[in-house]
Design an enzyme around this catalytic site. Structure first.
Site, PDB file in Angstrom:
ATOM      1  N   HIS A   1     -15.909 -14.812 -14.320  1.00 35.13           N
ATOM      2  CA  HIS A   1     -15.409 -14.214 -15.816  1.00 35.13           C
ATOM      3  C   HIS A   1     -13.896 -14.202 -15.498  1.00 35.13           C
ATOM      4  O   HIS A   1     -13.099 -14.336 -16.294  1.00 35.13           O
ATOM      5  CB  HIS A   1     -15.839 -12.674 -15.677  1.00 35.13           C
ATOM      6  N   GLU A   2     -13.202 -13.892 -14.250  1.00 31.07           N
ATOM      7  CA  GLU A   2     -11.818 -13.729 -14.210  1.00 31.07           C
ATOM      8  C   GLU A   2     -10.940 -15.190 -14.066  1.00 31.07           C
ATOM      9  O   GLU A   2     -10.166 -15.429 -14.573  1.00 31.07           O
ATOM     10  CB  GLU A   2     -11.502 -13.242 -12.661  1.00 31.07           C
TER      11      GLU A   2
ATOM     12  N   HIS B   1     -10.770 -16.098 -17.626  1.00 33.28           N
ATOM     13  CA  HIS B   1      -9.585 -15.367 -17.878  1.00 33.28           C
ATOM     14  C   HIS B   1      -8.177 -16.469 -17.790  1.00 33.28           C
ATOM     15  O   HIS B   1      -7.238 -16.651 -18.695  1.00 33.28           O
ATOM     16  CB  HIS B   1      -9.162 -13.959 -17.517  1.00 33.28           C
TER      17      HIS B   1
ATOM     18  N   GLU C   1     -11.804 -10.376 -23.634  1.00 37.05           N
ATOM     19  CA  GLU C   1     -13.186  -9.769 -22.828  1.00 37.05           C
ATOM     20  C   GLU C   1     -14.243 -10.541 -23.314  1.00 37.05           C
ATOM     21  O   GLU C   1     -15.170 -11.038 -22.619  1.00 37.05           O
ATOM     22  CB  GLU C   1     -13.159  -8.340 -22.957  1.00 37.05           C
TER      23      GLU C   1
END
Length: 324
Positions: A130-131, A134, A198
């Site tokens: 997930h990071e 980003h 997100e």
């Protein structure tokens, strides 16, 4: 559409900053605010990783420290088509994580000691993916700039009572209203940007690690931990809250007015729907792998922690909400 909306919201944040400058100092104040905004953006863009990591006292994790955390990040970065970012550990018991940096070549992923203690290996892989999403989507610089703007707008609003110009233009009641409404508006813009990014990072991160349910289970675990364990550094720097995978604020109820993240249950539902579309079952990582047993420094115990199952390179996602 997601990036177009983000650009509009960033323009709104800049306009709000200039509007405060005008109310405080007239046309000259607006021009000064514009120059300051440009300077803040440049400084924040260049130093975003160092600024946020310093705020949370993050310590670097090297490839030879024997923990396996750096190797896991490197493996998933290859899946995402990214250079390996710097890896940091934050010594707090609250499970959480964030990414920062001005671009993929100057990025960092930071995880907390509590995250490593509470998640299984697969769940940890979902969080790191997930990071990395980003980073690949260039969200990290945007989110840091919005945090800087929100803090600056709050500071200017608090200065309003000390400047005669604002009282002459608005009166005492108007000045007090500006002190309340300007940070409120900044928080709403910050919330909208964070929510947009997100959802996109959830989907892209699930594709990077290859298993949406890994991230879904991790989000549920982090939400439970973050709601009952304080993160003192985040409470001292609430403008950085939107950078974390789950809102870290709760001790002083600073998240009562603004939800900087979408509801966790909505994110989990979207990930489960994605897993169903990918033909994956409903079992969670907690049924397939034991919890990690971290060393005293609260890190995974061996390089074998690196997941090898999700090799499909994810495609960039630009959605701004739950995907259909």
């Amino acid at each position: 559409m997601g990036y177009f909306k983000t650009a509009i919201l960033m323009a709104a944040m800049t306009a709000l900053f200039m509007g405060l400058g005008y109310l405080l100092g007239g046309t000259g104040g607006a021009l000064i605010a514009l120059v300051v905004a440009a300077g803040m953006n440049a400084v924040t863009w260049w130093n975003s990783d160092k600024m946020v990591l310093r705020m949370h006292n993050a310590q670097p994790v090297g490839p030879r420290d024997g923990s396996g955390l750096h190797e896991m990040v490197a493996d998933l970065a290859r899946n995402a088509g990214l250079p390996t970012p710097a890896v940091y550990l934050i010594q707090t018991e609250q499970p959480n994580a964030f990414a920062t940096g001005r671009n993929p070549n100057n990025a960092a992923v930071a995880v907390t000691a509590g995250l490593l203690r509470s998640l299984s290996r697969e769940e940890l892989a979902g969080v790191i993916a997930h990071e990395l999403a980003h980073i690949r989507n260039h969200d990290t610089a945007i989110m840091t700039v919005t945090a800087t703007f929100a803090g600056a707008i709050s500071m200017l609003a608090n200065f309003a009572l000390f400047f005669g110009g604002s009282r002459e233009r608005l009166g005492l009641v108007g000045t007090l209203a500006m002190m309340i409404l300007a940070p409120l508006a900044a928080g709403l813009v910050q919330m909208a940007i964070s929510r947009t990014r997100e959802y996109a990072a959830d989907k892209a991160g699930a594709e990077i690690c290859g298993h949406p349910l890994w991230l879904a289970a991790a989000l549920e675990q982090i939400q439970r931990g973050a709601s009952r364990i304080d993160n003192e550094a985040a409470e001292r720097n609430p403008a950085t809250a939107h950078m974390f995978i789950i809102n870290p604020l709760h001790a002083h109820k600073r998240d009562a007015l603004f939800a900087t993240h979408p509801a966790t249950e909505n994110r989990v539902a979207a990930l489960r729907q994605l897993a169903a579309e990918m033909g994956q079952g409903a079992s969670t990582p907690r049924h397939t792998a034991p919890r990690p047993q971290p060393a005293p420094a609260a890190r995974p115990t061996s390089p074998s922690n690196v997941p090898r199952s999700g090799r499909r390179r994810a495609t960039p996602d630009r959605d701004e909400g739950p995907w259909g």
